[in-house]
Motif scaffolding. Structure first.
Motif, PDB file in Angstrom:
ATOM      1  N   PRO A 106     -52.782  54.792 -12.404  1.00 19.81           N
ATOM      2  CA  PRO A 106     -52.644  54.781 -10.727  1.00 19.81           C
ATOM      3  C   PRO A 106     -52.537  54.981  -9.713  1.00 19.81           C
ATOM      4  N   ILE A 107     -51.968  53.721 -10.158  1.00 25.73           N
ATOM      5  CA  ILE A 107     -51.299  53.252  -8.700  1.00 25.73           C
ATOM      6  C   ILE A 107     -50.141  53.907  -8.264  1.00 25.73           C
ATOM      7  N   PRO A 108     -49.270  54.091  -9.686  1.00 28.68           N
ATOM      8  CA  PRO A 108     -47.970  55.561  -8.043  1.00 28.68           C
ATOM      9  C   PRO A 108     -49.084  56.689  -8.066  1.00 28.68           C
ATOM     10  N   ILE A 109     -49.652  57.008  -7.970  1.00 37.31           N
ATOM     11  CA  ILE A 109     -50.072  58.158  -8.275  1.00 37.31           C
ATOM     12  C   ILE A 109     -50.679  57.294  -6.039  1.00 37.31           C
ATOM     13  N   ILE A 110     -51.458  56.679  -6.208  1.00 38.43           N
ATOM     14  CA  ILE A 110     -51.742  55.917  -4.992  1.00 38.43           C
ATOM     15  C   ILE A 110     -50.151  56.048  -3.758  1.00 38.43           C
ATOM     16  N   LEU A 111     -48.908  55.039  -4.348  1.00 38.96           N
ATOM     17  CA  LEU A 111     -47.976  54.802  -3.812  1.00 38.96           C
ATOM     18  C   LEU A 111     -47.570  56.831  -3.240  1.00 38.96           C
ATOM     19  N   ALA A 112     -46.961  57.335  -4.447  1.00 45.31           N
ATOM     20  CA  ALA A 112     -46.942  58.445  -4.063  1.00 45.31           C
ATOM     21  C   ALA A 112     -48.394  59.144  -2.346  1.00 45.31           C
ATOM     22  N   LEU A 113     -49.216  58.481  -2.805  1.00 43.25           N
ATOM     23  CA  LEU A 113     -50.222  59.995  -1.520  1.00 43.25           C
ATOM     24  C   LEU A 113     -49.851  58.864  -0.481  1.00 43.25           C
ATOM     25  N   LEU A 114     -49.451  57.382  -0.404  1.00 47.70           N
ATOM     26  CA  LEU A 114     -49.540  56.392   0.951  1.00 47.70           C
ATOM     27  C   LEU A 114     -47.523  57.506   1.537  1.00 47.70           C
ATOM     28  N   ILE A 115     -46.949  57.009   0.417  1.00 49.00           N
ATOM     29  CA  ILE A 115     -45.674  57.887   1.116  1.00 49.00           C
ATOM     30  C   ILE A 115     -46.248  58.959   1.659  1.00 49.00           C
ATOM     31  N   ASN A 116     -46.767  59.695   1.246  1.00 45.98           N
ATOM     32  CA  ASN A 116     -46.725  61.139   1.439  1.00 45.98           C
ATOM     33  C   ASN A 116     -47.080  61.290   3.188  1.00 45.98           C
ATOM     34  N   GLU A 117     -48.096  59.739   3.602  1.00 50.39           N
ATOM     35  CA  GLU A 117     -48.716  60.736   4.312  1.00 50.39           C
ATOM     36  C   GLU A 117     -47.787  60.002   6.042  1.00 50.39           C
ATOM     37  N   ILE A 118     -46.474  58.840   4.921  1.00 51.14           N
ATOM     38  CA  ILE A 118     -45.423  58.689   6.184  1.00 51.14           C
ATOM     39  C   ILE A 118     -44.938  59.555   6.663  1.00 51.14           C
ATOM     40  N   ARG A 119     -45.093  59.464   8.785  1.00 50.19           N
ATOM     41  CA  ARG A 119     -43.712  60.301   9.032  1.00 50.19           C
ATOM     42  C   ARG A 119     -43.005  60.235   9.471  1.00 50.19           C
ATOM     43  N   ALA A 120     -42.698  58.999   9.590  1.00 52.57           N
ATOM     44  CA  ALA A 120     -41.330  58.160  10.120  1.00 52.57           C
ATOM     45  C   ALA A 120     -40.074  58.757   9.216  1.00 52.57           C
ATOM     46  N   MET A 121     -39.308  59.522   8.991  1.00 51.08           N
ATOM     47  CA  MET A 121     -38.531  60.021   7.433  1.00 51.08           C
ATOM     48  C   MET A 121     -37.529  58.678   7.524  1.00 51.08           C
ATOM     49  N   PRO A 122     -36.621  58.457   8.580  1.00 54.31           N
ATOM     50  CA  PRO A 122     -35.845  57.125   8.244  1.00 54.31           C
ATOM     51  C   PRO A 122     -36.730  55.829   7.345  1.00 54.31           C
ATOM     52  N   TYR A 123     -37.751  55.659   8.195  1.00 51.76           N
ATOM     53  CA  TYR A 123     -38.533  55.027   7.205  1.00 51.76           C
ATOM     54  C   TYR A 123     -39.151  54.781   5.468  1.00 51.76           C
ATOM     55  N   LYS A 124     -39.569  56.048   5.825  1.00 50.25           N
ATOM     56  CA  LYS A 124     -39.989  56.530   4.656  1.00 50.25           C
ATOM     57  C   LYS A 124     -38.871  56.667   3.179  1.00 50.25           C
ATOM     58  N   ARG A 125     -38.216  56.997   3.818  1.00 50.96           N
ATOM     59  CA  ARG A 125     -36.448  56.903   2.933  1.00 50.96           C
ATOM     60  C   ARG A 125     -36.364  55.545   2.255  1.00 50.96           C
ATOM     61  N   THR A 126     -36.824  54.935   3.251  1.00 48.68           N
ATOM     62  CA  THR A 126     -35.981  53.080   3.637  1.00 48.68           C
ATOM     63  C   THR A 126     -37.173  52.747   1.749  1.00 48.68           C
ATOM     64  N   THR A 127     -38.266  53.058   2.574  1.00 44.24           N
ATOM     65  CA  THR A 127     -39.666  52.752   1.509  1.00 44.24           C
ATOM     66  C   THR A 127     -39.179  53.112  -0.206  1.00 44.24           C
ATOM     67  N   GLN A 128     -39.053  54.296   0.276  1.00 50.85           N
ATOM     68  CA  GLN A 128     -39.148  54.839  -1.230  1.00 50.85           C
ATOM     69  C   GLN A 128     -37.752  54.157  -1.796  1.00 50.85           C
TER      70      GLN A 128
END
Length: 318
Positions: A106-128
């Motif tokens: 379940p952890i990758p699913i939760i992480l993917a859902l959280l990342i998907n909710e990030i709206r700031a693209m630079p922060y999202k890409r850095t997090t990924q």
């Protein structure tokens, strides 16, 4: 034979059918060309070695080879199921694998859902990127890091614990800590990489659904519950079926590198067991029987889980 059957089986119709097949292949030749490397890999490294399964039913001899070695009347399997060590290994493998599923799936699913909710693209890409990086660290290098943190002599964690409590904990040599270390290090290394499939599935959800939900007054949690999660439900089910099929497998490198004589009672799993008896002990036929047992159980679990998914109306392989 009816006239229809006779007409279908005529040589002219067979030729037309073959020409249609070749014409289809020619039209899609570039797709088949792209498929060839993967197909060749599967044939050479997956299907061709399968004849080695015969070793499990024979007294294998290097001098005679697999084909010429004598049959042994299932002696390897009889010895396997009569061994007390086998049931200890089976218990360790199942418990560790179930813990991996409970925590690791379940952890990758939760992480993917959280990342998907990030709206700031630079922060999202850095997090990924930061989450993917541990996947590219080898287990050997990672074990060096773990030893630097957890050894009793000069480990950073133990030095901190000693300053606070005056005692030290033998993380690497205590059986009760082995499974926790396996799960934690697996999550740190692979959880981020496991989000890739889910993020790809999330990107395929039609944005119009979210726009319609916004018009209807849905908040972000309601969109997550009624659009996002159902949108990746089929992907989750397919990956779960595959994960259940590998319930008898825990990987070799990580487990072997965390093993020692102090925690071997809970650390010995099928991968390390076959290594010790097959490679180190030279009992290749017996280790082949152990491996075949793993694969048969895994196949049964895959088919069973797939049928259960179909019965529930969820996505399945067939």
């Amino acid at each position: 034979m009816t006239q229809m059957q006779a007409r279908i089986m005529t040589p002219n119709n067979k030729k037309k059918g073959l020409s249609a097949v070749f014409r289809y292949i020619f039209v899609n030749r570039y797709f088949y060309a792209l498929m060839m490397p993967g197909l060749i890999y599967l044939i050479i490294f997956r299907y061709y070695p399968m004849y080695g399964i015969l070793m499990a039913f024979k007294d294998f001899s290097f001098a005679k080879g697999i084909i010429a070695s004598p049959w042994n009347d299932f002696a390897n399997f009889k010895q396997l199921f009569q061994s007390t060590v086998f049931f200890d290994v089976l218990r360790n493998s199942v418990v560790l694998s179930v813990l991996r599923i409970v925590w690791g799936f379940p952890i990758p699913i939760i992480l993917a859902l959280l990342i998907n909710e990030i709206r700031a693209m630079p922060y999202k890409r850095t997090t990924q990127t930061l989450m993917y990086l541990p996947h590219f660290i080898s287990w050997v290098a990672l074990m060096g890091i773990i030893h630097a943190f957890l050894t009793m002599e000069d480990g950073i964690v133990n030095m901190l614990i000693f300053r606070l409590t005056g005692t030290k904990i033998n993380f690497l040599g205590s059986p009760q800590w082995f499974r926790s270390l396996v799960i934690i290090t697996s999550l740190w290394k692979e959880a981020g990489w496991g989000t890739i499939v889910y993020l790809a599935s999330l990107s395929a959800i039609n944005p119009e659904y979210y726009e319609a939900a916004t018009v209807d007054g849905a908040n972000r949690f309601q969109k997550l519950r009624h659009i996002t999660v159902p949108g990746i439900a089929d992907t989750i089910m397919i990956l779960f079926i595959l994960r259940v099929g590998s319930v008898m497998s825990n990987g070799f490198e990580q487990t072997f590198l965390l093993q020692n004589n102090l925690n071997l009672d809970v650390a010995e799993v099928f991968e390390t067991y076959t290594y010790r008896i097959g490679i180190v002990g030279g009992r290749y036929s017996f280790s082949a029987a152990v491996g075949l047992f793993q694969n048969v159980v895994g196949a049964i679990l895959v088919f069973t889980t797939n049928q259960m998914a179909r019965a529930m109306g969820r996505a399945s392989f067939y």
